[in-house]
Scaffold this active site. Structure first.
Site, PDB file in Angstrom:
ATOM      1  N   CYS A 120       5.855   6.284  16.715  1.00 29.78           N
ATOM      2  CA  CYS A 120       4.534   5.773  16.309  1.00 29.78           C
ATOM      3  C   CYS A 120       3.963   4.746  17.292  1.00 29.78           C
ATOM      4  O   CYS A 120       2.761   4.488  17.286  1.00 29.78           O
ATOM      5  CB  CYS A 120       4.609   5.170  14.909  1.00 29.78           C
ATOM      6  N   HIS A 289      -1.973   1.336  14.349  1.00 27.10           N
ATOM      7  CA  HIS A 289      -1.295   2.560  13.962  1.00 27.10           C
ATOM      8  C   HIS A 289      -1.594   2.832  12.493  1.00 27.10           C
ATOM      9  O   HIS A 289      -1.691   1.901  11.681  1.00 27.10           O
ATOM     10  CB  HIS A 289       0.208   2.412  14.191  1.00 27.10           C
ATOM     11  N   ASN A 319      -0.570   9.874   8.531  1.00 31.51           N
ATOM     12  CA  ASN A 319       0.040   9.313   9.742  1.00 31.51           C
ATOM     13  C   ASN A 319       0.228  10.443  10.757  1.00 31.51           C
ATOM     14  O   ASN A 319       0.992  11.378  10.500  1.00 31.51           O
ATOM     15  CB  ASN A 319       1.391   8.687   9.356  1.00 31.51           C
TER      16      ASN A 319
HETATM   17  O1  UT7 Z   1       4.873   5.000  11.298  1.00 37.58           O
HETATM   18  C1  UT7 Z   1       5.978   4.386  10.764  1.00 37.58           C
HETATM   19  C2  UT7 Z   1       6.395   5.269   9.664  1.00 37.58           C
HETATM   20  N1  UT7 Z   1       6.530   4.815   8.358  1.00 37.58           N
HETATM   21  C3  UT7 Z   1       5.991   3.733   7.765  1.00 37.58           C
HETATM   22  O2  UT7 Z   1       5.333   2.912   8.284  1.00 37.58           O
HETATM   23  C4  UT7 Z   1       6.303   3.648   6.282  1.00 37.58           C
HETATM   24  C5  UT7 Z   1       6.083   2.291   5.708  1.00 37.58           C
HETATM   25  N2  UT7 Z   1       6.382   2.281   4.303  1.00 37.58           N
HETATM   26  C6  UT7 Z   1       5.557   2.851   3.384  1.00 37.58           C
HETATM   27  O3  UT7 Z   1       4.534   3.378   3.734  1.00 37.58           O
HETATM   28  C7  UT7 Z   1       5.959   2.760   1.916  1.00 37.58           C
HETATM   29  O4  UT7 Z   1       7.170   2.056   1.807  1.00 37.58           O
HETATM   30  C8  UT7 Z   1       6.093   4.148   1.229  1.00 37.58           C
HETATM   31  C9  UT7 Z   1       4.707   4.752   1.038  1.00 37.58           C
HETATM   32  C10 UT7 Z   1       6.970   5.066   2.053  1.00 37.58           C
HETATM   33  C11 UT7 Z   1       6.741   4.009  -0.144  1.00 37.58           C
HETATM   34  O5  UT7 Z   1       6.003   3.100  -0.932  1.00 37.58           O
HETATM   35  P1  UT7 Z   1       6.744   1.925  -1.724  1.00 37.58           P
HETATM   36  O6  UT7 Z   1       5.703   1.229  -2.477  1.00 37.58           O
HETATM   37  O7  UT7 Z   1       7.547   1.133  -0.723  1.00 37.58           O
HETATM   38  O8  UT7 Z   1       7.665   2.724  -2.705  1.00 37.58           O
HETATM   39  P2  UT7 Z   1       9.261   2.742  -2.838  1.00 37.58           P
HETATM   40  O9  UT7 Z   1       9.895   3.410  -1.675  1.00 37.58           O
HETATM   41  O10 UT7 Z   1       9.732   1.373  -3.199  1.00 37.58           O
HETATM   42  O11 UT7 Z   1       9.437   3.673  -4.091  1.00 37.58           O
HETATM   43  C12 UT7 Z   1       8.915   3.332  -5.373  1.00 37.58           C
HETATM   44  C13 UT7 Z   1       9.109   4.503  -6.301  1.00 37.58           C
HETATM   45  C14 UT7 Z   1      10.521   5.074  -6.238  1.00 37.58           C
HETATM   46  O12 UT7 Z   1      10.877   5.511  -7.527  1.00 37.58           O
HETATM   47  P3  UT7 Z   1      11.818   4.603  -8.480  1.00 37.58           P
HETATM   48  O13 UT7 Z   1      13.099   4.403  -7.703  1.00 37.58           O
HETATM   49  O14 UT7 Z   1      11.063   3.331  -8.688  1.00 37.58           O
HETATM   50  O15 UT7 Z   1      11.965   5.443  -9.685  1.00 37.58           O
HETATM   51  C15 UT7 Z   1      10.359   6.292  -5.355  1.00 37.58           C
HETATM   52  O16 UT7 Z   1      11.320   7.284  -5.613  1.00 37.58           O
HETATM   53  O17 UT7 Z   1       8.233   5.573  -5.922  1.00 37.58           O
HETATM   54  C16 UT7 Z   1       8.991   6.778  -5.759  1.00 37.58           C
HETATM   55  N3  UT7 Z   1       8.336   7.617  -4.773  1.00 37.58           N
HETATM   56  C17 UT7 Z   1       7.375   8.492  -5.088  1.00 37.58           C
HETATM   57  N4  UT7 Z   1       6.805   8.822  -6.239  1.00 37.58           N
HETATM   58  C18 UT7 Z   1       5.837   9.759  -6.218  1.00 37.58           C
HETATM   59  C19 UT7 Z   1       8.564   7.667  -3.432  1.00 37.58           C
HETATM   60  N5  UT7 Z   1       7.741   8.560  -2.872  1.00 37.58           N
HETATM   61  C20 UT7 Z   1       6.995   9.100  -3.854  1.00 37.58           C
HETATM   62  C21 UT7 Z   1       5.983  10.064  -3.897  1.00 37.58           C
HETATM   63  N6  UT7 Z   1       5.433  10.359  -5.096  1.00 37.58           N
HETATM   64  N7  UT7 Z   1       5.522  10.676  -2.807  1.00 37.58           N
END
Ligand code: UT7
Length: 362
Positions: A120, A289, A319
């Protein structure tokens, strides 16, 4: 005697172009093949749609199309290009990289083609490389391409694609839904695209061109975003066991990446400004980004930048890794946010960890 900094040419951006594939995929389509919702994706990431290539369309295909658009925009003759720099984390083949494939697709003569892979942060690294090539006199007209086809990394089978596109009616069998949902935190974020810019050595002393850059890398953070399998750390490179366990798919600790992005992107933006005797007040546009709209909103707040100084388009494209910076800049310029003479910072953070910021007066 060494050449003084003032007498060195600067890398002036002559043109910018993009390529976005035609298949528009909204959040509800992804919800057909994994346990997710439009609401979750919008709320957590700001993403509404992304675009996918047809199978067989590669990063070099998108990159070459964006390059053609950038060359047309620049008004230069393509034959004047004397160096290609290409950033992608999804090359057409393990080797060679996409650089010479783009050179061949454009019908250019023999010329150096450098492939860089900082994920990225790839385009930001590319901008620094272009600056160095032009300031040093090694090149005078450089094509910088960022292209990524993430659909090639999506670990979903043919039946899922049919349901995603509505050609087959769902629901998918529970075991397939479960497998796809394992990767939902990743898959929903990414889209395919390419962006390119043409730079030329600019000898006039008018302050335009790439002004400077600050880049970092930190391998201590590699495990928060990486692909465990499919590499030389394994023998063989890839096998059925790796595919079955999902080790050929990126692992991402989203929370950690998020935390690092919201602190390091503002910090490095301010650092590159300071190094060049400038402040946030002087900045006309920040192009960050596009990994998550919530990251960029937090970074903007940390810098107390007004809305008209920041452009985001992740809502439409997701992204697109190496393509995000030129794709975002292109749109901002179309909206009149980057007129000639304006000061633009390009800031990114991604796997590696790699991050940095590049300053340019357009
Ligand atoms: O270019 C560099 C690449 N990546 C990044 O920059 C990513 C940066 N991080 C993010 O964008 C965020 O952390 C995410 C969008 C990936 C995730 O969001 P979050 O608010 O940090 O969620 P989380 O990982 O803490 O997950 C919260 C809940 C979890 O469920 P439980 O354990 O609370 O039951 C996940 O399993 O959301 C769940 N979850 C989803 N639910 C529905 C994770 N992905 C999804 C999804 N749909 N697509």
């Amino acid at each position: 005697m060494s050449q003084s900094r003032a007498s060195m040419p600067r890398a002036l951006m002559m043109g910018c172009g993009t390529e976005v594939p035609s298949i528009r995929v909204d959040n509800s389509m992804l919800a057909r093949i994994m346990d997710t919702t439009d609401e979750w994706i919008r709320e957590r990431s700001g993403i509404e749609t992304r675009y996918y290539v047809e199978p067989g369309v590669s990063s070099a295909d998108l990159g070459a199309a964006a390059a053609r658009a950038a060359i047309a925009d620049s008004g230069i003759d393509a034959e004047e290009i004397d160096y290609i720099v290409c950033a992608t984390m999804t090359p057409d083949h393990y080797f060679p990289g996409a650089g010479t494939l783009i050179q061949e697709r454009l019908g250019l003569g023999k010329l150096p083609a450098l492939d860089i892979r900082q994920q990225c942060a790839g385009y930001a690294y590319g901008l620094q490389t272009v600056d160095a090539l032009i300031r040093s006199g090694i090149a005078r007209t450089v094509l910088l391409v960022g292209c990524d086809v993430h659909t090639s990394l999506m670990p979903v089978g043919p039946e899922s694609w049919e349901v995603l596109y509505g050609r087959e009616e769902g629901p998918l069998p529970p075991e397939i839904l479960e497998w796809n949902s394992r990767f939902r935190h990743l898959v929903v974020l990414f889209g395919d695209a390419a962006g390119a810019m043409v730079f030329r050595a600019h000898d006039a002393d008018d302050g335009r061109g790439i002004l400077g850059s600050v880049l970092y890398g930190d391998g201590n953070r590699k495990e928060i975003l990486y692909v465990p399998g499919a590499g030389s750390a394994r023998r063989p490179w890839v096998d059925e066991a790796q595919l079955a366990s999902g080790e050929s798919v990126p692992v991402m600790d989203g929370r950690q990446v998020f935390k690092l992005a919201v602190t390091r992107m503002p910090r490095v933006t301010m650092e590159v400004l300071e190094k060049n005797g400038l402040t946030l007040e002087d900045l006309d546009l920040l192009v960050m980004h596009q990994a998550n709209l919530r990251i960029n909103e937090a970074a903007q707040r940390a810098m107390k930048l007004a809305d008209d100084k920041v452009h985001n388009n992740i809502q439409k494209y997701g992204n697109t890794t190496s393509a995000t910076l030129p794709l975002c800049f292109y749109e901002a310029r179309e909206e009149g946010k980057a007129p000639e003479g304006s000061l633009v910072a390009f800031t990114a953070l991604g796997a590696g960890l790699h991050w940095g910021s590049v300053l340019m007066r357009v």
